[in-house]
Scaffold this active site. Structure first.
Site, PDB file in Angstrom:
ATOM      1  N   ASP A   1      -3.363   3.449   2.464  1.00 44.63           N
ATOM      2  CA  ASP A   1      -4.676   3.686   3.068  1.00 44.63           C
ATOM      3  C   ASP A   1      -4.581   4.359   4.431  1.00 44.63           C
ATOM      4  O   ASP A   1      -5.464   5.125   4.822  1.00 44.63           O
ATOM      5  CB  ASP A   1      -5.437   2.362   3.197  1.00 44.63           C
ATOM      6  CG  ASP A   1      -6.024   1.905   1.870  1.00 44.63           C
ATOM      7  OD1 ASP A   1      -5.744   2.553   0.848  1.00 44.63           O
ATOM      8  OD2 ASP A   1      -6.758   0.893   1.857  1.00 44.63           O
TER       9      ASP A   1
ATOM     10  N   LYS B   1      -1.747  -8.629  -8.195  1.00 42.80           N
ATOM     11  CA  LYS B   1      -2.123  -9.972  -7.740  1.00 42.80           C
ATOM     12  C   LYS B   1      -2.773  -9.857  -6.370  1.00 42.80           C
ATOM     13  O   LYS B   1      -2.110  -9.706  -5.356  1.00 42.80           O
ATOM     14  CB  LYS B   1      -0.916 -10.909  -7.662  1.00 42.80           C
ATOM     15  CG  LYS B   1      -1.283 -12.315  -7.190  1.00 42.80           C
ATOM     16  CD  LYS B   1      -0.051 -13.209  -7.091  1.00 42.80           C
ATOM     17  CE  LYS B   1      -0.450 -14.599  -6.612  1.00 42.80           C
ATOM     18  NZ  LYS B   1      -0.933 -14.597  -5.208  1.00 42.80           N
TER      19      LYS B   1
ATOM     20  N   SER C   1       1.613  -8.999  -5.011  1.00 43.33           N
ATOM     21  CA  SER C   1       1.076  -9.782  -3.913  1.00 43.33           C
ATOM     22  C   SER C   1       1.425  -9.204  -2.545  1.00 43.33           C
ATOM     23  O   SER C   1       0.875  -8.186  -2.144  1.00 43.33           O
ATOM     24  CB  SER C   1       1.580 -11.219  -4.054  1.00 43.33           C
ATOM     25  OG  SER C   1       0.797 -12.104  -3.309  1.00 43.33           O
TER      26      SER C   1
END
Length: 439
Positions: free
Chosen positions: A309, A323, A298
């Site tokens: 990224d 998650k 999460s």
């Protein structure tokens, strides 16, 4: 170093009384454009009446309606739930970092309690509870048939009192019995220390409302100890089950100068949110390595995804939990709350992590001296939870092991104390050397 401050609604990323006429009127008002499923409503009323008249013991209307509400939410996905007043208060206490219990993040699987992750420095972690352990008995009470909330209540109790857990562990020949003393759990979200040659180590065990502030203090302290700047930092998110969204956003922002951190998307307009970084990198561009594993979930995956990224850090370890959904806590007028999955979150590159997780840039397994692993062991992931939101098929990860080293080899040697951290430190040193050559 910048002071990061923002106002973010408490959103979680890590287990009602009223008559049927009132419920029916509310639903009809909310679905004015559609008719109610009358056949299903008749079935519900029929079942309700049969339980009232024929069940072996008398059950109150209030209890039956609460059971119905819990079942309605539990049937949606593994993370939506009804919280009565007591459970709601416990959740709020947990997000601030202090609560009573054993110190484990748990979920339900096939009717049993499954450990998502033990929390650092708690009785469960000290007793050797591992991510993926399946709890089948609490003292003399079988877990099968209990709700997650009922199981959690049994695990909590007076500090100092003992609880015996019977667990099934993959690779073990028979169930294990572990005695644990309950304690007041004061979770230290951020811990830090210096590694050799002015490289820092920072561990986040879970994401709380104060995590970003604690992280900035920790980095400042390490920079002062290093004489003004760090050569690099290892950010350890292993076995971090998540926490509040604001903590993940703040931690990511601490290492980025600009760009998107994460965005969420759901059916309602207010679930479509975007969080961007503000100027100022607390490390001043020094190399960053992020450690993750199957217990990283999460909020941890938000940080790892943002760093990956943006190319801000190298992700090292094993695939994360997967998650990728956001839960919003909504107060109820009669008390308690609904924890409802309202959106999915996406990395800056538009990736949904739901049931996929974050693939490390460099896959590194812990040595078998750190945690024995069985080749057939399949770690608990989001996609393995009953009712998990779909994304794609997970591939099984190969487990590897190594020969047991001698006690002399292990002594005061990071390679045996924590092999993944050893590799992360070597990687930081390599990045530093490469940076000097490039400049």
């Amino acid at each position: 170093m910048k002071a990061k401050t923002r106002s973010v609604t408490l959103v979680l990323l890590g287990a009602v009384v009223g008559g049927s006429l009132t419920i029916g009127q509310h639903v009809m008002g909310a679905r004015s454009a559609n008719e109610l499923p009358l056949e299903q409503m008749r079935t519900f009323t029929d079942v309700f009446t049969r339980i009232k008249n024929d069940y072996v013991e008398e059950v109150s209307d209030e209890d039956l309606l609460e059971y119905a509400i819990r079942g309605m939410l539990n049937g949606l996905d593994p993370h939506s739930a009804y919280l009565n007043t007591e459970e709601f208060n416990e959740l709020r206490i947990g997000t601030t970092g202090e609560f009573g219990g054993l110190g484990i993040e748990v979920g339900m699987e096939d009717g049993f309690v499954k450990v998502v992750s033990p929390i650092d420095g708690t009785p469960a972690a000290r007793a050797g509870i591992l991510s993926g352990d399946l709890i089948i008995r609490l003292d003399d009470t079988p877990v099968k048939g209990l709700s997650l909330n009922d199981a959690v209540k049994l695990m909590r109790g007076k500090p100092g009192s003992k609880l015996t857990l019977t667990i099934i562990r993959e690779g073990a020949d028979k169930p294990l019995t572990i005695d644990i003393k309950r304690d007041i759990i004061k979770v230290t979200s951020v811990r830090n220390r210096m590694l050799d040659d002015n490289y820092g180590y920072l561990r986040i065990s879970n994401f709380q409302t104060k995590t970003t502030t604690d992280l900035l203090k920790a980095v400042k302290s390490m920079k002062e100890e290093a004489g003004g700047s760090l050569k690099g930092l290892v950010l350890d998110l292993r076995n971090n089950p998540g926490g509040v969204l604001s903590g993940a956003v703040g931690v990511s922002d601490a290492f980025l100068n600009d760009g998107m951190i994460v965005y969420t998307d759901g059916r309602e307009e207010d679930s479509k949110l975007r969080y961007d970084a503000t100027d100022g990198d607390v490390l001043d561009g020094a190399p960053l390595v992020i450690l993750v594993n199957g217990g990283s979930a999460s909020a941890s995956e938000i940080v790892a995804g943002a760093m990956q990224d943006h190319g801000r850090g190298i992700i090292l370890g094993s695939k994360t939990f997967g998650k990728g959904s956001v839960q919003t806590i909504q107060d109820l007028p009669a008390g308690g709350a609904v924890k409802l999955t309202t959106s999915r979150y996406y990395t800056p590159g538009g990736r949904s992590i739901q049931s996929l997780g974050i693939e490390p840039d460099i896959i590194t397994k812990p040595g078998s001296w750190i945690r024995p692993e069985n080749e057939s062991f399949s770690a608990l992931t989001e996609s393995s939870l009953p009712g998990a939101l779909s994304n794609t098929t997970l591939e099984e990860e190969e487990q590897t092991g190594d020969e047991e080293p001698t006690d002399e080899e292990k002594e005061d040697n990071l390679v045996y104390d924590d092999y993944q951290l050893y590799e992360a430190l070597n990687l930081l040193k390599g990045l530093t050397i490469l940076s000097k050559k490039s400049s």
